[in-house]
Design an enzyme around this catalytic site. Sequence first.
Site, PDB file in Angstrom:
ATOM      1  N   CYS A 121       0.638  -1.285   0.014  1.00 21.39           N
ATOM      2  CA  CYS A 121       0.030   0.055   0.003  1.00 21.39           C
ATOM      3  C   CYS A 121       0.851   1.192   0.045  1.00 21.39           C
ATOM      4  O   CYS A 121       0.766   2.166  -0.769  1.00 21.39           O
ATOM      5  CB  CYS A 121      -1.113  -0.098   1.110  1.00 21.39           C
ATOM      6  SG  CYS A 121      -0.017  -0.444   2.746  1.00 21.39           S
ATOM      7  N   HIS A 166      -2.350   5.654   6.183  1.00 15.82           N
ATOM      8  CA  HIS A 166      -0.984   6.028   6.560  1.00 15.82           C
ATOM      9  C   HIS A 166      -0.936   7.516   6.069  1.00 15.82           C
ATOM     10  O   HIS A 166      -1.835   7.991   5.284  1.00 15.82           O
ATOM     11  CB  HIS A 166       0.069   5.197   5.645  1.00 15.82           C
ATOM     12  CG  HIS A 166       0.108   4.062   5.551  1.00 15.82           C
ATOM     13  ND1 HIS A 166       0.245   3.199   6.897  1.00 15.82           N
ATOM     14  CD2 HIS A 166      -0.225   2.793   4.869  1.00 15.82           C
ATOM     15  CE1 HIS A 166       0.345   1.929   6.703  1.00 15.82           C
ATOM     16  NE2 HIS A 166      -0.066   1.708   5.696  1.00 15.82           N
TER      17      HIS A 166
HETATM   18  P1  NAD Z   1      -5.488 -10.884   6.479  1.00 15.08           P
HETATM   19  O1  NAD Z   1      -4.860 -11.436   7.758  1.00 15.08           O
HETATM   20  O2  NAD Z   1      -6.707  -9.575   6.645  1.00 15.08           O
HETATM   21  O3  NAD Z   1      -6.143 -12.009   5.443  1.00 15.08           O
HETATM   22  C1  NAD Z   1      -5.697 -12.846   5.255  1.00 15.08           C
HETATM   23  C2  NAD Z   1      -6.465 -14.120   4.770  1.00 15.08           C
HETATM   24  O4  NAD Z   1      -5.962 -15.378   4.491  1.00 15.08           O
HETATM   25  C3  NAD Z   1      -7.424 -14.264   5.752  1.00 15.08           C
HETATM   26  O5  NAD Z   1      -8.729 -14.685   5.399  1.00 15.08           O
HETATM   27  C4  NAD Z   1      -7.058 -15.722   6.589  1.00 15.08           C
HETATM   28  O6  NAD Z   1      -8.120 -16.369   6.785  1.00 15.08           O
HETATM   29  C5  NAD Z   1      -6.418 -16.341   5.293  1.00 15.08           C
HETATM   30  N1  NAD Z   1      -5.432 -17.445   5.501  1.00 15.08           N
HETATM   31  C6  NAD Z   1      -4.576 -17.175   6.529  1.00 15.08           C
HETATM   32  N2  NAD Z   1      -3.669 -18.524   6.186  1.00 15.08           N
HETATM   33  C7  NAD Z   1      -3.944 -19.053   5.309  1.00 15.08           C
HETATM   34  C8  NAD Z   1      -3.333 -20.107   4.472  1.00 15.08           C
HETATM   35  N3  NAD Z   1      -2.541 -21.007   4.869  1.00 15.08           N
HETATM   36  N4  NAD Z   1      -4.004 -20.456   3.224  1.00 15.08           N
HETATM   37  C9  NAD Z   1      -5.065 -19.753   2.865  1.00 15.08           C
HETATM   38  N5  NAD Z   1      -5.461 -18.759   3.316  1.00 15.08           N
HETATM   39  C10 NAD Z   1      -5.086 -18.259   4.478  1.00 15.08           C
HETATM   40  O7  NAD Z   1      -4.270 -10.248   5.697  1.00 15.08           O
HETATM   41  P2  NAD Z   1      -4.174  -8.935   4.639  1.00 15.08           P
HETATM   42  O8  NAD Z   1      -4.262  -7.576   5.379  1.00 15.08           O
HETATM   43  O9  NAD Z   1      -5.165  -9.143   3.509  1.00 15.08           O
HETATM   44  O10 NAD Z   1      -2.937  -9.339   3.971  1.00 15.08           O
HETATM   45  C11 NAD Z   1      -2.773 -10.274   2.910  1.00 15.08           C
HETATM   46  C12 NAD Z   1      -1.353  -9.703   2.008  1.00 15.08           C
HETATM   47  O11 NAD Z   1      -1.721  -8.437   1.491  1.00 15.08           O
HETATM   48  C13 NAD Z   1      -0.098  -9.514   2.843  1.00 15.08           C
HETATM   49  O12 NAD Z   1       0.892  -9.836   1.833  1.00 15.08           O
HETATM   50  C14 NAD Z   1       0.043  -8.122   3.236  1.00 15.08           C
HETATM   51  O13 NAD Z   1       1.230  -7.671   3.555  1.00 15.08           O
HETATM   52  C15 NAD Z   1      -0.679  -7.629   1.943  1.00 15.08           C
HETATM   53  N6  NAD Z   1      -1.333  -6.107   2.135  1.00 15.08           N
HETATM   54  C16 NAD Z   1      -2.163  -5.771   3.324  1.00 15.08           C
HETATM   55  C17 NAD Z   1      -2.419  -4.393   3.419  1.00 15.08           C
HETATM   56  C18 NAD Z   1      -3.348  -3.907   4.562  1.00 15.08           C
HETATM   57  O14 NAD Z   1      -3.195  -2.827   4.958  1.00 15.08           O
HETATM   58  N7  NAD Z   1      -3.925  -4.952   5.126  1.00 15.08           N
HETATM   59  C19 NAD Z   1      -2.148  -3.378   2.423  1.00 15.08           C
HETATM   60  C20 NAD Z   1      -1.542  -3.826   1.151  1.00 15.08           C
HETATM   61  C21 NAD Z   1      -1.108  -5.207   1.208  1.00 15.08           C
END
Ligand code: NAD
Length: 336
Positions: A139, A218
Site C-alpha cells: 500500500c 498512512h
Molecule cells: P488478512 O490477515 O486480513 O487476511 C489473510 C486471509 O488469508 C485471511 O482470510 C485468512 O483466513 C487467510 N489465510 C490465512 N492463512 C492462510 C493459508 N495458509 N491459506 C489460505 N488462506 C489463509 O491479511 P491482509 O491484510 O489481507 O494481507 C494479505 C497480503 O496483503 C499480505 O501480503 C499483506 O502484506 C498485503 N497487504 C496488506 C495491506 C493491509 O493494509 N492490510 C495492504 C496492502 C497489502
Amino acid sequence: MAVKVAINGYGTIGKRIADAVASQNDMEVIGVTKTRPTYEAKMAVLRGFPFYAASKEFMERFEAKGIEVQGSLDDLLQEADVVIDGTPKNSGYKEVYEKAGVKAIWQGGEKHELTGLSFNALANYDDAFGADCLRVVSCNTTGLIRTLYPLHKEFGVEFVMAVMIRRGADPWDTKRGPINAIEPVLKVPSHHGPDVQTVMPYLNIQTTAVKVPTTIMHLHSMMVKLKQDVSTEDVLSLWEDSPRILLVEGEEGIKSTAQIMEMSRDMGRTRTDLYEIAVWRDGTHVVGDTLYYYQAIHQESDVVPENVDAIRAMTEIEKENMKSIKKTDLALGIEC
Ligand code: NAD
C-alpha cells in the site's frame, strides 16, 4: 470469455479484490478460500462467491458450521486462469500454484525475490504483459509510485526524501499496535525506498518510517528535488491528469486522515474504501528547487485496482495500461 479468477485468502485485501473483480465485465470470481469458518467465510457465501476450503483437511470445519464448501483449493485451481494470493506473507503457496499451472498474483507483504516482478499499473504494466507471476507492491509503495512516477516522467526527479507515518494496525485488528506510543523504524532506509526501486530502479529515493497509534490511513511527508524549475500549479495540474490521485483541500475542511475517511463515506464508497491517493492541494509547495507535499494512503484498498490491472496484463486481454486503468476505475466508481 471472462478470465477466471480464484482468490486464496479472503481477508482484508482478498475480499476487496473479490468485489473489484466481480465488478468488471471481462473477469469473474470462480471461488474464494479461507482456513477457518469465521464470519468472513459466511459473508463470502452471502455475497454469492463459490466457497472453497484452503486445504482438504479444513473442509469438515466449514461443514460443521453449516458453510457450504465446493471443494478445496486444489479443486479451485484446476478451473482458474489466475489466482490472487491474499494470504498472510510467507504462506508458501508458490509451488502449489506452479504445480496447478495457474498464473499467480501476490501482495506487498511478500519479498520482490518471490516473483522477480513487482507491479504498478502506471509504471510497468508492459513488463507484466503475459507474465506468469508477479507481486503487486504494498500500500505504501503503491502510494509513493502513484505520485512520483508522473513527476519522473514529466519533470525528472533528482532525489526523493520521504517520511512514512504508518498506521499501527488495520481497524479490525486488535492484535497489533502501538497502542500508546510512536515507534520509529531504526533502520535507514526503511524498506519502502528500496521497494519503490523494484518498480522504478532509476529513482534516487530515501525513506524513513514511524508507526503511530491510528488505524485508518498512512500519511507520507514528501520532499522531492526535481530536475527542472516548476511551479506548484504545474505539479498540481500534472496530478489532476494522473490516474488514482485525489486532490483534497484543508481549506474545505479536510485537515486530517479522519476527514478523508469521512469524505469517502459521504462518497458512498464500499467499506469506506478510498482507492485513490489523497494529496493535499494546499499542502503542496515548491520552495526553491524542492517540492514538498503530504499524501494519505488508505492501506486496505489502494492496491485493489492494481490487482485488477495486473490480471488484464498477465492474461493479455488488454495491451494498453491506460485503457485497463480506465476500465477498472469506471467499474469501481473512481473518477477518470
Ligand atoms: P488478512 O490477515 O486480513 O487476511 C489473510 C486471509 O488469508 C485471511 O482470510 C485468512 O483466513 C487467510 N489465510 C490465512 N492463512 C492462510 C493459508 N495458509 N491459506 C489460505 N488462506 C489463509 O491479511 P491482509 O491484510 O489481507 O494481507 C494479505 C497480503 O496483503 C499480505 O501480503 C499483506 O502484506 C498485503 N497487504 C496488506 C495491506 C493491509 O493494509 N492490510 C495492504 C496492502 C497489502
